[in-house]
Design a protein around this motif. Structure first.
Motif, PDB file in Angstrom:
ATOM      1  N   SER A 136      -5.025   5.848  -1.545  1.00  0.00           N
ATOM      2  CA  SER A 136      -5.621   6.130  -0.240  1.00  0.00           C
ATOM      3  C   SER A 136      -6.289   4.897   0.367  1.00  0.00           C
ATOM      4  N   GLY A 137      -6.929   4.074  -0.475  1.00  0.00           N
ATOM      5  CA  GLY A 137      -7.585   2.875   0.043  1.00  0.00           C
ATOM      6  C   GLY A 137      -6.619   1.934   0.721  1.00  0.00           C
ATOM      7  N   VAL A 138      -5.379   1.897   0.245  1.00  0.00           N
ATOM      8  CA  VAL A 138      -4.354   1.048   0.862  1.00  0.00           C
ATOM      9  C   VAL A 138      -3.769   1.724   2.092  1.00  0.00           C
ATOM     10  N   TYR A 139      -3.501   3.029   1.993  1.00  0.00           N
ATOM     11  CA  TYR A 139      -2.918   3.749   3.120  1.00  0.00           C
ATOM     12  C   TYR A 139      -3.834   3.762   4.341  1.00  0.00           C
ATOM     13  N   ASN A 140      -5.141   3.724   4.123  1.00  0.00           N
ATOM     14  CA  ASN A 140      -6.079   3.744   5.246  1.00  0.00           C
ATOM     15  C   ASN A 140      -6.105   2.425   6.014  1.00  0.00           C
ATOM     16  N   VAL A 141      -5.531   1.389   5.444  1.00  0.00           N
ATOM     17  CA  VAL A 141      -5.472   0.079   6.112  1.00  0.00           C
ATOM     18  C   VAL A 141      -4.012  -0.187   6.443  1.00  0.00           C
ATOM     19  N   GLY A 142      -3.624   0.143   7.652  1.00  0.00           N
ATOM     20  CA  GLY A 142      -2.213   0.031   8.003  1.00  0.00           C
ATOM     21  C   GLY A 142      -1.792  -1.310   8.553  1.00  0.00           C
ATOM     22  N   ALA A 143      -2.735  -2.153   8.934  1.00  0.00           N
ATOM     23  CA  ALA A 143      -2.369  -3.398   9.618  1.00  0.00           C
ATOM     24  C   ALA A 143      -1.966  -4.509   8.664  1.00  0.00           C
ATOM     25  N   ALA A 144      -2.446  -4.486   7.439  1.00  0.00           N
ATOM     26  CA  ALA A 144      -2.213  -5.595   6.515  1.00  0.00           C
ATOM     27  C   ALA A 144      -0.889  -5.426   5.781  1.00  0.00           C
ATOM     28  N   ASP A 145      -0.146  -6.526   5.686  1.00  0.00           N
ATOM     29  CA  ASP A 145       1.098  -6.528   4.919  1.00  0.00           C
ATOM     30  C   ASP A 145       0.853  -6.883   3.460  1.00  0.00           C
ATOM     31  N   VAL A 146      -0.177  -7.719   3.216  1.00  0.00           N
ATOM     32  CA  VAL A 146      -0.406  -8.258   1.882  1.00  0.00           C
ATOM     33  C   VAL A 146      -1.888  -8.134   1.531  1.00  0.00           C
ATOM     34  N   TRP A 147      -2.159  -7.734   0.301  1.00  0.00           N
ATOM     35  CA  TRP A 147      -3.514  -7.688  -0.247  1.00  0.00           C
ATOM     36  C   TRP A 147      -3.644  -8.818  -1.261  1.00  0.00           C
ATOM     37  N   VAL A 148      -4.686  -9.622  -1.106  1.00  0.00           N
ATOM     38  CA  VAL A 148      -4.926 -10.744  -2.016  1.00  0.00           C
ATOM     39  C   VAL A 148      -6.223 -10.467  -2.766  1.00  0.00           C
ATOM     40  N   MET A 149      -6.219 -10.748  -4.069  1.00  0.00           N
ATOM     41  CA  MET A 149      -7.361 -10.375  -4.915  1.00  0.00           C
ATOM     42  C   MET A 149      -7.454 -11.323  -6.103  1.00  0.00           C
ATOM     43  N   PRO A 194       6.903  -9.922   3.737  1.00  0.00           N
ATOM     44  CA  PRO A 194       5.725  -9.794   2.867  1.00  0.00           C
ATOM     45  C   PRO A 194       5.983 -10.284   1.442  1.00  0.00           C
ATOM     46  N   GLU A 195       7.185 -10.054   0.937  1.00  0.00           N
ATOM     47  CA  GLU A 195       7.496 -10.513  -0.412  1.00  0.00           C
ATOM     48  C   GLU A 195       7.469 -12.037  -0.498  1.00  0.00           C
ATOM     49  N   GLN A 196       8.001 -12.703   0.517  1.00  0.00           N
ATOM     50  CA  GLN A 196       7.954 -14.169   0.533  1.00  0.00           C
ATOM     51  C   GLN A 196       6.521 -14.679   0.637  1.00  0.00           C
ATOM     52  N   LEU A 197       5.711 -13.997   1.437  1.00  0.00           N
ATOM     53  CA  LEU A 197       4.319 -14.413   1.591  1.00  0.00           C
ATOM     54  C   LEU A 197       3.545 -14.224   0.279  1.00  0.00           C
ATOM     55  N   VAL A 198       3.841 -13.173  -0.446  1.00  0.00           N
ATOM     56  CA  VAL A 198       3.192 -12.947  -1.741  1.00  0.00           C
ATOM     57  C   VAL A 198       3.477 -14.109  -2.681  1.00  0.00           C
ATOM     58  N   THR A 199       4.731 -14.532  -2.722  1.00  0.00           N
ATOM     59  CA  THR A 199       5.101 -15.646  -3.602  1.00  0.00           C
ATOM     60  C   THR A 199       4.390 -16.931  -3.199  1.00  0.00           C
ATOM     61  N   ARG A 200       4.298 -17.174  -1.904  1.00  0.00           N
ATOM     62  CA  ARG A 200       3.635 -18.393  -1.438  1.00  0.00           C
ATOM     63  C   ARG A 200       2.138 -18.372  -1.757  1.00  0.00           C
ATOM     64  N   ILE A 201       1.495 -17.237  -1.524  1.00  0.00           N
ATOM     65  CA  ILE A 201       0.049 -17.147  -1.768  1.00  0.00           C
ATOM     66  C   ILE A 201      -0.260 -17.334  -3.250  1.00  0.00           C
ATOM     67  N   GLU A 202       0.510 -16.680  -4.100  1.00  0.00           N
ATOM     68  CA  GLU A 202       0.252 -16.814  -5.526  1.00  0.00           C
ATOM     69  C   GLU A 202       0.528 -18.232  -6.015  1.00  0.00           C
ATOM     70  N   GLY A 203       1.556 -18.859  -5.476  1.00  0.00           N
ATOM     71  CA  GLY A 203       1.885 -20.210  -5.907  1.00  0.00           C
ATOM     72  C   GLY A 203       0.879 -21.248  -5.434  1.00  0.00           C
ATOM     73  N   THR A 231       2.171  -6.786  -2.046  1.00  0.00           N
ATOM     74  CA  THR A 231       2.526  -6.171  -0.774  1.00  0.00           C
ATOM     75  C   THR A 231       1.828  -4.814  -0.667  1.00  0.00           C
ATOM     76  N   ARG A 232       1.779  -4.292   0.539  1.00  0.00           N
ATOM     77  CA  ARG A 232       1.091  -3.017   0.765  1.00  0.00           C
ATOM     78  C   ARG A 232       1.695  -1.907  -0.089  1.00  0.00           C
ATOM     79  N   GLU A 233       3.023  -1.834  -0.153  1.00  0.00           N
ATOM     80  CA  GLU A 233       3.673  -0.780  -0.924  1.00  0.00           C
ATOM     81  C   GLU A 233       3.429  -0.954  -2.417  1.00  0.00           C
ATOM     82  N   ASP A 234       3.513  -2.201  -2.901  1.00  0.00           N
ATOM     83  CA  ASP A 234       3.306  -2.437  -4.332  1.00  0.00           C
ATOM     84  C   ASP A 234       1.871  -2.154  -4.749  1.00  0.00           C
ATOM     85  N   PHE A 235       0.910  -2.509  -3.894  1.00  0.00           N
ATOM     86  CA  PHE A 235      -0.488  -2.278  -4.249  1.00  0.00           C
ATOM     87  C   PHE A 235      -0.814  -0.789  -4.218  1.00  0.00           C
ATOM     88  N   ALA A 236      -0.197  -0.053  -3.299  1.00  0.00           N
ATOM     89  CA  ALA A 236      -0.384   1.398  -3.283  1.00  0.00           C
ATOM     90  C   ALA A 236       0.170   2.015  -4.567  1.00  0.00           C
TER      91      ALA A 236
END
Length: 378
Positions: free
Chosen positions: A46-59, A218-227, A235-240
């Motif tokens: 639910s915490g991810v679904y309530n935030v619809g604008a973000a494609d990627v969560w970084v933590m 989003p998948e490409q951005l995830v790889t870039r951020i982690e690298g 990504t939003r779907e993976d984090f959900a």
């Protein structure tokens, strides 16, 4: 012959209603429990679904879900913004706190700090008030389910003053959000104000919410951020899905609901099997008479199949309707907000009912096939 089979079945009303009840009860138990199970699992995201604008969560690399996270230094936000392909990135804070109401009651809440400028992180829908109320000082927005838990029925939360960690907070809006797995009260406020409401360690940033630029998935951005940053990005779907998996792996909910579903199946087999066997035994002379006049075993199999199929369809339909009625009856209860019946659940129930009918029908058919035509004259 099929009409004769139906007349034989409906002629014994007690056993007919017993068969229908057995299938309906089994279907209701299986469908209802699976529906609640699926909806509870989705509450983990639910915490991810309530935030619809973000494609990627970084933590932080050790963070697992929106509720199980480890704070990052504030510099993480600038590091993410410096990654090529990031259209925008905003801070996001999630922390627990204690609230004292005007009546002196103490309530544990979840405080969510959204970006001060864009308000990204706040649910889109509002039950009462507007998103702009966060521009006013000491303002918090409460979620709609939390409002029913914190305030008595008939009380208007708007304008209520709360004591949030020895600081003043005023409720000026009610957000339409998906409840969390624990249905804990959630208070939304700006990120800068949340830092004062929830004092903590030196590192306070829970997440960075990012949007991928045009031409970047989003998948490409995830790889870039982690690298580039060494942080964990999802990504939003993976984090959900991570939130759902966390509940599956760390709670006893799957086992408990699984046991209930199995019991529903076993009860269905027991009731239907016993009642169907009694029905066949009481009508064994009729089947013997049919054999005596030349009806072969193939037609007898079809007759039993028609009887079992009729009972199965009626019972299955009543069971599914009962589940729909249950969801509708409790739809106004905040605990069941947003509950729905996924299309896969009735399909799984249909498969279970089919298996029950096939198993009990086969057991009953054995007696029919063993019946000798001479049985009618005994």
């Amino acid at each position: 012959m099929n009409w004769i089979a139906i007349r034989m079945l409906t002629g014994d009303r007690q056993k007919f209603f017993g068969l229908v009840f057995g299938i309906a009860f089994s279907t209701l138990l299986i469908t209802q429990q699976l529906t609640i199970f699926v909806n509870l699992l989705e509450r983990g995201a639910s915490g991810v679904y309530n935030v619809g604008a973000a494609d990627v969560w970084v933590m932080d690399p050790v963070s697992r879900t929106t509720d199980v996270n480890f704070p990052m230094p504030a510099t993480a936000l600038d590091r993410v913004r410096g990654v090529p392909g990031v259209e925008w990135a905003v801070p996001h804070l999630r922390a627990g706190a204690s609230v004292r109401t005007k009546d002196g009651d103490l309530e544990g809440v979840s405080v969510i700090g959204v970006d001060d400028t864009t308000l990204i992180g706040l649910p889109k829908g509002m039950v009462e008030g507007s998103r702009a109320v966060l521009e006013q000082p000491d303002t918090v927005i409460i979620d709609d389910v939390g409002a029913t838990r914190m305030f008595a029925e008939g009380d208007d939360p708007i304008g209520e003053r709360l004591e949030l960690n020895d600081q003043r907070a005023v409720v000026r809006g009610i957000a339409d959000s998906i409840p969390s797995f624990t249905s804990q009260v959630t208070l939304y406020t700006t990120y800068s104000r949340a830092l004062t409401y929830v004092p903590g360690t030196r590192n306070r940033l829970s997440f960075v919410l990012a949007k991928s630029a045009a031409g970047v998935t989003p998948e490409q951005l995830v790889t870039r951020i982690e690298g580039q940053t060494g942080l964990r990005a999802r990504t939003r779907e993976d984090f959900a899905q991570d939130g759902i998996n966390f509940i599956i792996e760390n709670t006893g909910i799957p086992l408990n609901f699984g046991i209930t579903v199995v019991l529903g199946f076993v009860v269905g087999v027991a009731i239907v099997g016993l009642t169907f066997s009694l029905f066949i035994r009481d009508n064994i002379k009729q089947f013997g008479a049919l054999k005596a006049i030349g009806v072969h075993n193939g037609k007898l199999r079809r007759m039993v199949a028609v009887q079992a199929g009729m009972v199965g369809l009626i019972g299955y339909g009543l069971g599914v309707l009962g589940t729909v009625g249950f969801i509708q009856a409790f739809s106004s209860n905040p605990t069941f907000k947003g509950f729905y019946i996924p299309w896969q659940v009735p399909l799984l129930s249909l498969m279970a009912v089919t298996l029950i009918i096939a198993l009990t029908g086969w057991l009953a058919l054995r007696n029919v096939l063993k019946t000798e035509p001479a049985a009618v004259f005994r």
